[in-house]
Design an enzyme around this catalytic site. Sequence first.
Site, PDB file in Angstrom:
ATOM      1  N   ASP A  13       0.789  -1.251   0.000  1.00 16.21           N
ATOM      2  CA  ASP A  13       0.000   0.000   0.000  1.00 16.21           C
ATOM      3  C   ASP A  13       0.820   1.300   0.000  1.00 16.21           C
ATOM      4  O   ASP A  13       0.510   2.224   0.775  1.00 16.21           O
ATOM      5  CB  ASP A  13      -0.964   0.007   1.210  1.00 16.21           C
ATOM      6  CG  ASP A  13      -1.984  -1.130   1.153  1.00 16.21           C
ATOM      7  OD1 ASP A  13      -1.947  -1.943   0.216  1.00 16.21           O
ATOM      8  OD2 ASP A  13      -2.836  -1.211   2.073  1.00 16.21           O
ATOM      9  N   LYS A 111      -7.032  -4.897  -3.023  1.00 17.06           N
ATOM     10  CA  LYS A 111      -7.795  -5.476  -1.906  1.00 17.06           C
ATOM     11  C   LYS A 111      -8.705  -4.422  -1.303  1.00 17.06           C
ATOM     12  O   LYS A 111      -8.509  -3.225  -1.540  1.00 17.06           O
ATOM     13  CB  LYS A 111      -6.840  -6.043  -0.857  1.00 17.06           C
ATOM     14  CG  LYS A 111      -5.932  -4.995  -0.275  1.00 17.06           C
ATOM     15  CD  LYS A 111      -4.931  -5.555   0.697  1.00 17.06           C
ATOM     16  CE  LYS A 111      -4.056  -4.450   1.232  1.00 17.06           C
ATOM     17  NZ  LYS A 111      -4.770  -3.378   1.941  1.00 17.06           N
ATOM     18  N   CYS A 156      -2.024  -2.761   7.606  1.00 16.45           N
ATOM     19  CA  CYS A 156      -1.922  -3.729   6.502  1.00 16.45           C
ATOM     20  C   CYS A 156      -0.630  -4.541   6.547  1.00 16.45           C
ATOM     21  O   CYS A 156      -0.642  -5.729   6.233  1.00 16.45           O
ATOM     22  CB  CYS A 156      -2.112  -3.018   5.172  1.00 16.45           C
ATOM     23  SG  CYS A 156      -3.853  -2.482   4.991  1.00 16.45           S
TER      24      CYS A 156
HETATM   25  C1  VGL Z   1      -4.617   0.673   5.743  1.00 15.19           C
HETATM   26  C2  VGL Z   1      -6.090   1.672   7.175  1.00 15.19           C
HETATM   27  C3  VGL Z   1      -7.113   1.520   6.274  1.00 15.19           C
HETATM   28  C4  VGL Z   1      -3.223   0.230   5.469  1.00 15.19           C
HETATM   29  C5  VGL Z   1      -5.632   0.507   4.833  1.00 15.19           C
HETATM   30  O1  VGL Z   1      -2.822   0.153   4.289  1.00 15.19           O
HETATM   31  O2  VGL Z   1      -2.489  -0.049   6.442  1.00 15.19           O
HETATM   32  N1  VGL Z   1      -4.868   1.239   6.921  1.00 15.19           N
HETATM   33  N2  VGL Z   1      -6.872   0.932   5.097  1.00 15.19           N
END
Ligand code: VGL
Length: 204
Positions: A13, A111, A156
């Site tokens: 991410d 995702k 994540c």
């Molecule tokens: C994430 C919060 C919400 C992440 C993703 O990538 O860690 N954190 N969605």
Amino acid sequence: MDLYGNSVLLVIDVQNDFCPGGRLAVKDGDRVVPFINEIMDKFGKVVATQDWHPEDHLSFASNHPGKEVMEIETIDGIEQVLWPDHCIQGTEGANFYPGLNIENISLILRKGMDKRIDSYSAFFENDKKTSTGLDGYLRNLHIDTVYLTGLATDYCVYYTAIDAVKLGYRTNLFIKGSRGVNFPEGNVERAVNDMKERGVKIIE
Ligand code: VGL
Ligand code: ZN
């Protein structure tokens, strides 16, 4: 140069919304980019994930009238932080952070696409059952070792690491190549300790 034979680098991410200026900015999130670019070519396989939500995703506080951002709710028996809108499919915020070298990424895994459930881990959605397909992909390639980097350390990255251990991968985290949300306060420390306890090797 492929130093790490049967291993994969998982880049989690590294997207605009998780970097300074983004909608769910992680402090110094952009700092992971030069680190990742540098280590990338030492791996035979690199997989990157993108958080990729529809506008009406359940993790957004905006979809829960009367609730505030960063409230914690239990929805369908699963604890859920109500986040600001972030990483909406096809928007600038969901794009990889500029400068991340995506040339040698063999798989980009998206995702969090089902509006009814969040997906922190790259392996399973938050029901801990619904597979993303990543385990099958890695197994088909005879990969037994996972190296993790990216955002966010306590969400994540953490859930991906825990699942990787459960699935039997030797699991490593490049801590210098990862930054956390740290919500609630102390969450990064808690996540790192928990990863250590469960057998994740933290590479300083
Ligand atoms: C994430 C919060 C919400 C992440 C993703 O990538 O860690 N954190 N969605
Ligand atoms: Zn998300």
